[in-house]
Design an enzyme around this catalytic site. Structure first.
Site, short mmCIF file in Angstrom:
data_model
loop_
_atom_site.label_atom_id
_atom_site.label_comp_id
_atom_site.label_asym_id
_atom_site.label_seq_id
_atom_site.Cartn_x
_atom_site.Cartn_y
_atom_site.Cartn_z
N GLU A 4 27.23 40.77 46.32
CA GLU A 4 26.64 40.37 45.04
C GLU A 4 25.53 39.38 45.37
O GLU A 4 25.77 38.39 46.09
CB GLU A 4 27.68 39.71 44.14
CG GLU A 4 27.09 39.40 42.79
CD GLU A 4 28.00 38.63 41.85
OE1 GLU A 4 29.20 38.47 42.17
OE2 GLU A 4 27.49 38.18 40.82
N ARG B 205 40.48 38.69 54.68
CA ARG B 205 39.17 38.07 54.82
C ARG B 205 39.20 37.06 55.97
O ARG B 205 40.25 36.57 56.36
CB ARG B 205 38.71 37.43 53.52
CG ARG B 205 39.63 36.43 52.89
CD ARG B 205 39.27 36.18 51.43
NE ARG B 205 37.99 35.54 51.27
CZ ARG B 205 37.01 36.01 50.50
NH1 ARG B 205 37.18 37.12 49.82
NH2 ARG B 205 35.88 35.37 50.39
N LYS C 55 31.17 31.50 48.62
CA LYS C 55 29.80 31.30 48.15
C LYS C 55 29.72 30.19 47.11
O LYS C 55 28.75 29.45 47.07
CB LYS C 55 29.26 32.61 47.55
CG LYS C 55 28.52 33.44 48.57
CD LYS C 55 27.82 34.60 47.91
CE LYS C 55 28.82 35.69 47.60
NZ LYS C 55 28.20 36.91 47.09
P1 ATP Z 1 32.64 34.76 48.11
O1 ATP Z 1 34.12 34.59 47.92
O2 ATP Z 1 32.08 34.00 49.25
O3 ATP Z 1 31.84 34.62 46.87
P2 ATP Z 1 32.55 37.51 47.66
O4 ATP Z 1 33.63 38.41 48.07
O5 ATP Z 1 32.53 37.19 46.23
O6 ATP Z 1 32.52 36.26 48.59
P3 ATP Z 1 30.56 39.48 47.84
O7 ATP Z 1 29.10 39.33 47.82
O8 ATP Z 1 31.21 40.16 46.71
O9 ATP Z 1 31.13 38.04 48.04
O10 ATP Z 1 31.03 40.13 49.20
C1 ATP Z 1 30.51 41.29 49.75
C2 ATP Z 1 31.50 41.89 50.68
O11 ATP Z 1 31.86 40.97 51.70
C3 ATP Z 1 32.77 42.25 49.95
O12 ATP Z 1 33.18 43.53 50.37
C4 ATP Z 1 33.75 41.21 50.38
O13 ATP Z 1 35.05 41.71 50.37
C5 ATP Z 1 33.26 40.85 51.78
N1 ATP Z 1 33.63 39.49 52.12
C6 ATP Z 1 33.37 38.37 51.42
N2 ATP Z 1 33.91 37.30 52.00
C7 ATP Z 1 34.53 37.75 53.12
C8 ATP Z 1 35.29 37.12 54.16
N3 ATP Z 1 35.52 35.80 54.16
N4 ATP Z 1 35.78 37.89 55.14
C9 ATP Z 1 35.55 39.21 55.16
N5 ATP Z 1 34.85 39.86 54.22
C10 ATP Z 1 34.35 39.14 53.21
MG MG Z 2 32.82 39.43 45.27
#
Ligand code: ATP
Ligand code: MG
Length: 560
Positions: free
Chosen positions: A36, A263, A273
């Site tokens: 995102e 994760r 984020k």
């Molecule tokens: P955050 O919790 O930092 O906001 P998010 O999952 O909301 O992360 P996205 O932009 O939706 O951020 O993530 C894109 C992809 O990266 C998704 O498939 C998510 O599952 C993966 N991802 C995010 N954080 C991690 C992590 N710590 N380890 C592995 N994969 C991750």
């Molecule tokens: Mg997300």
């Protein structure tokens, strides 16, 4: 599939192998990385990128870059551009498959109409608070909304009017009609569309005032793109039934399989984020690419090689177990890579002047130094030797025992790549601070000790006449707690910020050969660590180096 043998297996590869064996998806493997664009990517995303693009590479498949852009209020073009740059820098290529969920808004709308027509979705006028109340809890079932039994005609009409902008934010939602008593709260008539009046979307502008929810959008986007394996993090496991419900109800041609992995949590770092946003917004750091940030752009600026980050992601593996990875594993990957690839140079971070009293004034000798101790193909460079030099303040003591293998008054030390010198006299200012060391050199000691003489200590130095001033930014871990954001003792993770995570050295002198260093280049400053010319702060005649990493075992390496 010859590659398979060389890569360690993991449960996702096992699933894919099994799928290929039975000929599922016509033997295709198609993944996607779906960020995102509401912030910069962090080390956790790197794991997901390496996994998704890596699987595609290994299986001769494809991986899409898709922005999951359903929340325009938090997203923007800056984040889109930064994410693209980071994925590319990490070494992955989405070729012509750059997509946005917003590309599918029209189709998502049509699919929603289909759900309404099938009696699988309805417009609900409950307020946000009422909706929460009706949802029930983990232990209690929810209650049906009083709007749940609206007719298809009424729902079609209301949904069209939602799109036309007739209602204010929060006035109504389009919801899936599933099961308010489901033990899985995600299945209790989740929202499909919400109203966002007056919002400008970075891709679609003002075209829409209703926006599809993430869960609905994600599975449909996967299906549209022909994704075969939709890899995501564990928190989505409870959403999987909903993912499958949508695709089944919409009877899509493609039926991607959602697979969850744990994760990455990295000690002493933040992988959220929202919290990284806070660090930037509250100016705890100097932007998203501050070299202390666990963002990909921060690590790049710090001098971490992309290959080292990929190696780290490979080493930590992929599982379903929640865990927290030690920072040492990342550090080791960085050091191993840089030890092999970073050219050596000499830099004096905290200089004190040395005058070689028996060396002719005005003379410059062009000594030769190897750029790498093992790798001859990295060549050599010239290091000028002159009567006046700088050494590091920490490399001199007036008195010391034999363990201090550096320069001591009336004793000898070897200058790296040069001669053995002896310190004859220490000159101090009125405050007692050492301002100059008067030494003599032994011309017979260039490169090697004469027979029968053993000088153990070796220190680095820079010619005072030829050295170049530089600013050195000595970075350390941003947090002084291994789990800054899960420490129950404090309310605010920022209270764990390491106040010494940046020490500015403004008097440092680097050897002459670094004068035209290209920003982004990482050197090993001998005996000091790895340092990267800062891509933002370096300018003509102005050298700024970031400390990338320390040397693990400084003395063992140097004394060989
Ligand atoms: P955050 O919790 O930092 O906001 P998010 O999952 O909301 O992360 P996205 O932009 O939706 O951020 O993530 C894109 C992809 O990266 C998704 O498939 C998510 O599952 C993966 N991802 C995010 N954080 C991690 C992590 N710590 N380890 C592995 N994969 C991750
Ligand atoms: Mg997300």
């Amino acid at each position: 599939m010859s590659e398979e043998i060389t890569k360690p297996s993991n449960f996702i590869r096992n699933i894919i192998n099994a799928d290929l064996e039975v000929g599922k998806n016509d033997g295709r493997v198609h993944t996607r990385f779906p960020p995102e664009p509401n912030g910069y990517l962090h080390i956790g995303h790197a794991k997901s990128i390496c996994l998704n693009f890596g699987l595609a590479n290994d299986y001769d498949g494809l991986c899409n870059l898709r922005f999951d852009d359903t929340n325009p209020q938090k997203e923007n073009e800056e984040f889109v551009a930064a994410i693209e740059e980071d994925v590319r820098w990490l070494g992955f290529d989405w070729q012509d498959r750059l997509f946005f969920s917003s590309n599918y808004f029209e189709q998502l709308f049509d699919y929603a109409v289909q759900l309404i027509k099938q009696g699988d979705a309805y417009v609900c006028d409950l307020s946000a608070e009422e909706t929460r109340e009706y949802r029930g809890t983990l232990t209690e079932p929810g209650k049906n909304s009083p709007y749940r039994d609206r007719t298809v005609e009424e729902n079609l009409d209301l949904f069209a009017r939602m799109r036309a902008g007739e209602f204010a934010d929060g006035a109504c939602l389009l919801r899936a009609k599933i099961d308010m008593a489901s033990p899985n709260v995600n299945m209790r008539d989740p929202a499909l569309y919400r109203i966002r009046q007056g919002v400008v979307h970075h891709q679609t502008g003002s075209e829409w005032c209703i926006y599809p929810m993430y869960d609905y959008t994600h599975c449909v986007s996967d299906a549209i793109e022909g994704i075969t394996h939709s890899v995501c993090t564990l928190e989505f496991a409870d959403h999987r039934p909903l993912y499958n419900w949508f695709l089944e109800k919409l009877n899509t041609k493609n039926r991607p399989q959602q697979i969850e992995f744990s994760r990455l949590n990295l000690q002493y770092a933040i992988t959220s984020k929202r919290k990284l946003t806070k660090l930037v917004a509250d100016k705890h750091v100097d932007g998203w690419d501050d070299p202390r940030m666990s963002t990909i752009s921060g690590m790049r600026r710090r001098g971490y090689p992309a290959a080292a980050i990929r190696e780290f992601c490979e080493r930590i593996g992929v599982t379903k177990a929640d865990n927290s990875v030690e920072m040492e594993i990342l550090d080791a990957c960085i050091r191993e890579n840089l030890n092999e690839h970073a050219p050596r140079a000499m830099a004096v971070l905290d200089p004190v002047k040395v005058v070689i009293t028996n060396y002719p004034e005005g003379q410059t000798e062009e000594l030769t130094a190897p750029n790498h101790p093992q790798n001859e193909s990295m060549g050599t460079r010239v290091v000028p030797f002159t009567r006046e030099l700088y050494i590091d303040r920490a490399d001199f003591k007036e008195e010391a025992n034999n363990k201090f293998r550096r320069l001591v008054k009336d004793k000898e030390v070897r200058l790296r790549n040069a001669y053995v010198i002896r310190c004859d006299e220490v000159i101090k200012d009125n405050a007692g601070e050492i301002i100059e060391l008067r030494c003599s050199y032994d011309p017979a000691t260039l490169g090697a000790n004469p027979e029968g003489r053993k000088v153990k200590g070796v220190i680095h130095w820079v010619s005072a006449e030829h050295g170049v001033k530089a600013q050195v930014r000595v970075y350390d871990r941003l947090f002084n707690h291994p789990h800054p954001d899960s420490d129950k003792e404090v309310d605010d993770f920022t209270s764990h910020i390491n106040l010494d995570s940046l020490v500015l050295l403004t008097e440092s002198i680097v050897e002459h050969s670094l004068i035209d260093t290209k920003p982004g280049t990482v050197y090993q400053f001998e005996r000091e660590g790895y340092f990267c010319a800062d891509a933002k702060l370096c300018s003509e005649g102005n050298l700024v180096f970031n400390r990338t990493a320390t040397l693990r075992d400084t003395w063992a390496k140097i004394d060989k």
